[in-house]
Design an enzyme around this catalytic site. Structure first.
Site, PDB file in Angstrom:
ATOM      1  N   ASP A  69     -11.179   5.313  -3.181  1.00 19.85           N
ATOM      2  CA  ASP A  69     -10.074   6.000  -3.843  1.00 19.85           C
ATOM      3  C   ASP A  69     -10.595   6.627  -5.130  1.00 19.85           C
ATOM      4  O   ASP A  69     -11.810   6.640  -5.385  1.00 19.85           O
ATOM      5  CB  ASP A  69      -8.904   5.032  -4.091  1.00 19.85           C
ATOM      6  CG  ASP A  69      -9.226   3.938  -5.104  1.00 19.85           C
ATOM      7  OD1 ASP A  69     -10.391   3.875  -5.594  1.00 19.85           O
ATOM      8  OD2 ASP A  69      -8.322   3.144  -5.422  1.00 19.85           O
ATOM      9  N   TYR A 111      -6.992   6.119   4.463  1.00 20.57           N
ATOM     10  CA  TYR A 111      -7.152   5.188   3.343  1.00 20.57           C
ATOM     11  C   TYR A 111      -6.268   3.955   3.516  1.00 20.57           C
ATOM     12  O   TYR A 111      -6.729   2.814   3.387  1.00 20.57           O
ATOM     13  CB  TYR A 111      -6.815   5.880   2.011  1.00 20.57           C
ATOM     14  CG  TYR A 111      -6.798   4.904   0.860  1.00 20.57           C
ATOM     15  CD1 TYR A 111      -7.974   4.563   0.204  1.00 20.57           C
ATOM     16  CD2 TYR A 111      -5.619   4.287   0.458  1.00 20.57           C
ATOM     17  CE1 TYR A 111      -7.967   3.634  -0.825  1.00 20.57           C
ATOM     18  CE2 TYR A 111      -5.609   3.349  -0.565  1.00 20.57           C
ATOM     19  CZ  TYR A 111      -6.786   3.038  -1.198  1.00 20.57           C
ATOM     20  OH  TYR A 111      -6.787   2.102  -2.209  1.00 20.57           O
ATOM     21  N   GLU A 122       0.822  -1.205   0.000  1.00 23.38           N
ATOM     22  CA  GLU A 122       0.000   0.000   0.000  1.00 23.38           C
ATOM     23  C   GLU A 122       0.857   1.257   0.000  1.00 23.38           C
ATOM     24  O   GLU A 122       0.573   2.224  -0.712  1.00 23.38           O
ATOM     25  CB  GLU A 122      -0.939  -0.004   1.211  1.00 23.38           C
ATOM     26  CG  GLU A 122      -2.063  -1.011   1.135  1.00 23.38           C
ATOM     27  CD  GLU A 122      -3.040  -0.729   0.008  1.00 23.38           C
ATOM     28  OE1 GLU A 122      -3.249   0.448  -0.335  1.00 23.38           O
ATOM     29  OE2 GLU A 122      -3.594  -1.692  -0.549  1.00 23.38           O
TER      30      GLU A 122
END
Length: 326
Positions: free
Chosen positions: A169, A151, A66
């Site tokens: 997103d 996020y 990520e």
């Protein structure tokens, strides 16, 4: 009380079906949310792009993917991710590594934004020192790690522990905007995303909806070619209007300030200490001390890197020197 519940103003009796319907966020354009969910999950499970981090539920490996994927194209991430895990296969291995080595790896693999490497290294130390080497499992707890925003925290909770909320997103926003005519508003996107996600299935759902945005509903849509499972309900497919919220384009890496910062780190990794005029030509071949890309320009790069805690600069009177901060 969860964010899907609403306070009651009555005498506390059992909620009615009307109460439940009014409390839950609605999905525009469909009365059959279960059918929408089933169509997407079936489409994803039948065929999807293969990324190695989708084959693991290790939170450390997922966090690395990520962080690397932030503003970096996925095809550049795969090899870097594998190399990173070969070198530092566990959160403890990363926590005990020298920060300079981690930053140098970031630069050598052209991942950009070297402070992400610094934050990842610090997050590994937090997991080791504050959590006994065990990753926190909820988005709220994960957000306490250095450099992990909402996020990323939600993504790790979803993909590692199947314990996340709806990921929103730019790809997901594009999908919701087109498919369900959702207003270009963060709150509207989040409410619709929460209404769609099946309870207890954040891992497969978030992977699936991001895959839809990446494969079928890109800036140039491929509805029929990709067999988009939401054509039955899609407002854009029905109207032919495939406009979507503006999405910033990724700036070119070649020649960028990110690339130059990476070259500074690589050069200082190779040499214990360099003066500006020794370092400059190793960063730009057109470096000239008094030119456009000269000492003043290089000093600016070093100042930024110093502010990020990556480089130390000494002014010794007869000229500045730079080295990596340990």
């Amino acid at each position: 009380m969860t964010d899907r519940e609403a306070p009651r103003a009555d005498d506390g009796g059992p909620p009615t079906s009307a109460d439940a319907a009014s409390a839950a966020p609605q999905v525009p354009g469909t009365d059959d949310v279960d059918a929408v969910r089933d169509a997407l999950v079936s489409w994803y499970e039948a065929d999807h792009r293969s990324f190695p981090w989708r084959e693991t539920d290790d939170p450390y490996a997922i966090l690395v993917s990520e962080v690397m994927s932030q503003q970096t194209q996925l095809d550049r991430v795969v090899d870097a991710w594998r190399d990173f895990l070969d070198r530092w296969p566990s959160v403890d291995a990363l926590a005990t590594a020298e920060r300079g080595a981690v930053v140098a790896f970031w630069s050598e693999h052209a991942l950009g934004y070297n402070n992400r490497a610094k934050y990842l290294h610090e997050a590994a130390r937090q997991v080791r020192d504050e959590y006994g080497g065990q990753f926190p499992r909820t988005p709220e707890e994960l957000s306490e790690l250095m450099g992990v925003g909402p996020y990323t925290a939600n993504a790790v909770a979803s993909f590692a522990f199947n314990n996340g909320d709806a990921v929103v997103d730019t790809n997901v926003k594009r999908v919701l905007y087109r498919a369900f005519d959702v207003a270009d508003d963060d709150t509207a996107f989040e409410e619709t995303a929460r209404a769609l996600i099946p309870e207890g299935r954040s891992r497969v759902w978030n992977n699936a909806i991001m895959e839809l945005g990446g494969v079928a509903c890109g800036k140039v849509p491929s509805c029929d070619e990709a067999g988009c499972p939401w054509r039955t309900w899609c407002h854009a497919y029905e109207t032919g209007d495939f406009t979507a919220p503006d999405v910033p384009t990724q700036p070119s890496f070649e020649g960028s300030r990110r690339q130059m910062r990476g070259r500074v780190i690589s050069a200082l990794r190779a040499y214990e200490e360099l003066s500006l005029d020794e370092l400059g030509p190793r960063v730009r071949v057109d470096y000239t001390p008094k030119g456009e890309y000269g000492r003043q320009w290089l000093s600016g790069l070093l100042s930024d890197l110093s502010d990020d805690g990556l480089v130390e600069v000494d002014d010794r009177g007869d000229g500045s020197t730079a080295r990596l901060r340990k």
